[in-house]
Motif scaffolding. Structure first.
Motif, PDB file in Angstrom:
ATOM      1  N   GLY A 161       1.009  -1.267  -0.107  1.00 22.61           N
ATOM      2  CA  GLY A 161      -0.055   0.134   0.094  1.00 22.61           C
ATOM      3  C   GLY A 161       0.916   1.215  -0.051  1.00 22.61           C
ATOM      4  N   GLY A 162       2.120   1.260  -0.527  1.00 21.32           N
ATOM      5  CA  GLY A 162       2.741   2.400  -0.629  1.00 21.32           C
ATOM      6  C   GLY A 162       3.283   2.843   0.792  1.00 21.32           C
ATOM      7  N   PRO A 191       7.609  10.612  14.671  1.00 19.91           N
ATOM      8  CA  PRO A 191       6.855  10.348  13.579  1.00 19.91           C
ATOM      9  C   PRO A 191       5.770   9.287  13.512  1.00 19.91           C
ATOM     10  N   THR A 192       4.776   9.225  12.964  1.00 22.85           N
ATOM     11  CA  THR A 192       3.764   8.282  12.949  1.00 22.85           C
ATOM     12  C   THR A 192       3.427   7.785  11.297  1.00 22.85           C
ATOM     13  N   THR A 193       3.444   6.549  11.222  1.00 23.81           N
ATOM     14  CA  THR A 193       3.269   6.132   9.739  1.00 23.81           C
ATOM     15  C   THR A 193       2.175   6.523   8.921  1.00 23.81           C
ATOM     16  N   TRP A 194       0.838   6.696   9.538  1.00 22.02           N
ATOM     17  CA  TRP A 194      -0.274   7.132   8.647  1.00 22.02           C
ATOM     18  C   TRP A 194      -0.296   8.398   8.563  1.00 22.02           C
ATOM     19  N   ASN A 195       0.285   9.139   9.756  1.00 25.99           N
ATOM     20  CA  ASN A 195       0.424  10.572   9.398  1.00 25.99           C
ATOM     21  C   ASN A 195       1.427  11.235   8.539  1.00 25.99           C
ATOM     22  N   LYS A 196       2.396  10.634   8.352  1.00 28.34           N
ATOM     23  CA  LYS A 196       3.431  10.800   7.472  1.00 28.34           C
ATOM     24  C   LYS A 196       2.855  10.582   6.098  1.00 28.34           C
ATOM     25  N   LEU A 197       1.884   9.385   5.789  1.00 30.93           N
ATOM     26  CA  LEU A 197       1.390   9.226   4.536  1.00 30.93           C
ATOM     27  C   LEU A 197       0.301  10.089   3.799  1.00 30.93           C
ATOM     28  N   TYR A 227      -4.894  11.703   8.914  1.00 29.99           N
ATOM     29  CA  TYR A 227      -4.769  10.918  10.030  1.00 29.99           C
ATOM     30  C   TYR A 227      -3.741  11.727  10.952  1.00 29.99           C
ATOM     31  N   GLY A 228      -4.016  12.107  12.145  1.00 29.61           N
ATOM     32  CA  GLY A 228      -3.249  12.942  12.848  1.00 29.61           C
ATOM     33  C   GLY A 228      -2.421  11.969  13.919  1.00 29.61           C
ATOM     34  N   PHE A 229      -1.432  12.776  14.622  1.00 33.77           N
ATOM     35  CA  PHE A 229      -0.709  12.045  15.712  1.00 33.77           C
ATOM     36  C   PHE A 229      -1.599  11.541  16.817  1.00 33.77           C
ATOM     37  N   TYR A 230      -2.537  12.388  17.300  1.00 30.63           N
ATOM     38  CA  TYR A 230      -3.512  11.852  18.384  1.00 30.63           C
ATOM     39  C   TYR A 230      -4.299  10.726  18.043  1.00 30.63           C
ATOM     40  N   THR A 272      -4.355   4.545  -0.034  1.00 34.10           N
ATOM     41  CA  THR A 272      -3.314   4.917  -0.441  1.00 34.10           C
ATOM     42  C   THR A 272      -3.421   4.786  -2.100  1.00 34.10           C
ATOM     43  N   ILE A 273      -2.498   5.659  -2.757  1.00 34.76           N
ATOM     44  CA  ILE A 273      -2.685   5.625  -4.298  1.00 34.76           C
ATOM     45  C   ILE A 273      -2.014   4.346  -4.884  1.00 34.76           C
ATOM     46  N   TRP A 274      -1.258   3.792  -3.927  1.00 34.38           N
ATOM     47  CA  TRP A 274      -0.459   2.516  -4.601  1.00 34.38           C
ATOM     48  C   TRP A 274      -1.370   1.096  -4.289  1.00 34.38           C
ATOM     49  N   ALA A 275      -2.329   1.101  -5.182  1.00 38.22           N
ATOM     50  CA  ALA A 275      -3.204   0.059  -4.850  1.00 38.22           C
ATOM     51  C   ALA A 275      -4.102  -0.268  -6.220  1.00 38.22           C
ATOM     52  N   GLU A 276      -4.647  -1.430  -6.425  1.00 43.21           N
ATOM     53  CA  GLU A 276      -5.195  -1.833  -7.499  1.00 43.21           C
ATOM     54  C   GLU A 276      -5.679  -0.728  -8.526  1.00 43.21           C
TER      55      GLU A 276
END
Lengths: 272, 216
Positions: free
Chosen positions: A137-138, A203-209, A214-217, B179-183
């Motif tokens: 999922g990137g 840093p948190t993964t979904w917040n970066k993406l 998606y926030g930190f809290y 995410t954009i990286w999907a099917e």
């Protein structure tokens, strides 16, 4: 593998539990693919023994937990918690574990420590999603999460090593994962290898993406919508087919109102 | 105008077309009914609602893309009769899209009307999908031969909206992912390839019109 534990106490809900096969067959664990059934299909080969969980950073006594000590060093208890996914579905899950506070106290945080950072295992050979942007999922791996120290020390914050009386299945984050029941599910990071105390917001993964989504809290909050869907209600996955009327109102902090003092005076619309 | 790269046409008999249609009905309608039966009896995994949304949505897009394949297939293969399956597949695209929308309204939002209203208006990816559904609705209700004759030239211009529907449907699909990286990326690619001959054809036709307009 069966675990020994104290039965559910004051922190548990008496709501109807989500059947075990649904808890173990419907997971978001992008390291094994973005489909909900991918983790159940691909995670069983994950090697969880030997395992090493390192606690380091701003602590007086950094230490490492090996596979055996994950279930033996701290006394285990059952906690039946609601889990609210940011995708607006929810479950009721009987976890087994111990409070994160026990680990942190054992490591003795320095007075300058203000946050706790978590990291999932990074092993592209075992985790197919870390090998390919399309499978994973990137996401920029390893998956990382974080809590403020006072959130991490709250008695509700659990390190889970089991569910439904047995050790965690791989797809649910074996051998050890975080469970923060008043936050959206993605905060509850799986298969943790490192816990680091720090003085800066990690840093948190979904917040970066997707920082606007998606926030930190990531506190469960029916008044703050996800940009693409409402968070005012959720569907409780409990069993029954299409006709089960399972849409329920979402509660502030997922019903765990005892955490409200942690956020006193904070604008939860800004710090979502 | 249509040319065939193959010399000998392969015609289908009436019986062959009829049998083909029966099989297609059985497969496409059967699969949809079967999924719903499984959903009602809680045999569609942990969340039957999500499974049904995925099934109906993805297959609506498959059917739409397959419908759009039929014109180039009929033109470039010896079997021009393939075009006779196009209306059926087009109507099934609408049926699957309607099943997708109904699942969303009935089982996902569970007839919470204020929520349905606000989600349709406030969430761009839902609005976009709904717009695609409305286009497919217009195409399905005008799919009868009698109506087609009555509408004359305007029928074709109405049915050219199918290209807008593809773009909206794929946008809805992409936007629904985390995410954009999907099917959906692969679906955009497939749609581009399927529509390529039409784009070339449209471009050529435009050039010819321009040439004709110039004084000799």
């Amino acid at each position: 593998e069966a675990l020994e534990f104290t039965p559910a106490g004051q922190y548990s809900t008496s709501e109807k539990k989500t059947p075990c096969d649904k808890v173990t067959g419907y997971n978001n664990f992008y390291e094994f693919g973005t489909g909900k059934d991918d983790p159940a299909q691909y995670a069983h080969n994950l090697k969880i023994d030997p395992w090493s969980l390192k606690i380091d950073g701003m602590v007086e006594k950094p230490f490492v937990l090996d596979h055996a000590s994950l279930t033996q060093r701290f006394s285990l208890q059952e906690r039946i918690y609601r889990l609210r996914c940011v995708e607006a579905w929810s479950m009721v899950i009987p976890w087994i574990g111990f409070e994160l506070a026990e680990i942190l106290k054992a490591a003795r945080p320095l007075s300058s420590a203000r946050y706790v950072a978590f990291q999932t295992l990074y092993d592209p050979e075992q985790m197919r999603g870390q090998n390919s942007r399309f499978v994973g999922g990137g996401v920029d791996y390893p998956y990382v999460e974080g809590l403020r120290l006072d959130e991490a020390l709250h008695p509700l914050t659990l390190m889970a090593v089991g569910l439904y009386g047995k050790t965690l299945p791989e797809q649910n984050g074996a051998p050890i994962r975080l469970v923060v029941p008043w936050k959206y599910g993605f905060k509850s990071i799986k298969s943790i290898v490192r816990i680091t105390l720090t003085d800066k917001e990690p840093p948190t993964t979904w917040n970066k993406l997707a920082p606007d989504e998606y926030g930190f809290y990531a506190n469960v909050n029916p008044k703050v919508d996800h940009p693409r869907w409402s968070q005012a209600s959720e569907r409780r996955i409990a069993g029954g087919g299409l006709l089960s009327r399972n849409r329920i109102e979402t509660q502030m902090f997922n019903g765990y109102s005892e955490v409200a003092p942690l956020y006193k005076g904070m604008n939860l619309r800004k710090y979502y | 105008m249509a040319f065939s790269v193959f010399k000998r046409p392969a015609r289908l008999t009436k019986l062959q077309i009829w049998v083909g249609k029966c099989l297609a009905h059985l497969l496409i309608a059967g699969a949809l009914v079967w999924q719903f039966v499984q959903g009602f009896s809680d045999n569609l995994g942990a969340d039957p609602v999500q499974s049904l949304l995925d099934f109906t949505g993805q297959h609506a897009i498959h059917l739409l893309l397959f419908t759009l394949c039929l014109a180039p297939l009929a033109r470039f293969t010896p079997c021009g009769d393939l075009i006779r399956y196009r209306r059926m597949l087009g109507v099934y695209t609408f049926v699957y899209a309607l099943a997708h929308f109904s699942t969303y309204i009935l089982f996902e939002l569970q007839l919470n009307w204020p929520l349905i209203g606000s989600e349709l208006v406030k969430r761009p990816y839902i609005s976009v999908g709904f717009a695609a559904l409305l286009i497919l609705l217009a195409l399905a209700v005008t799919s009868f031969n009698t109506l087609r004759k009555k509408m004359g030239k305007s029928w074709q211009s109405l049915h050219n909206w199918v290209y807008v529907a593809v773009v909206l449907a794929l946008l809805h699909f992409s936007w629904s992912q985390k995410t954009i990286w999907a099917e959906p990326i692969f679906y955009w690619l497939a749609a581009f390839i399927i529509l390529l001959p039409r784009m070339q054809y449209a471009l050529r036709a435009r050039k010819q019109r321009q040439r004709r307009r110039k004084p000799a």
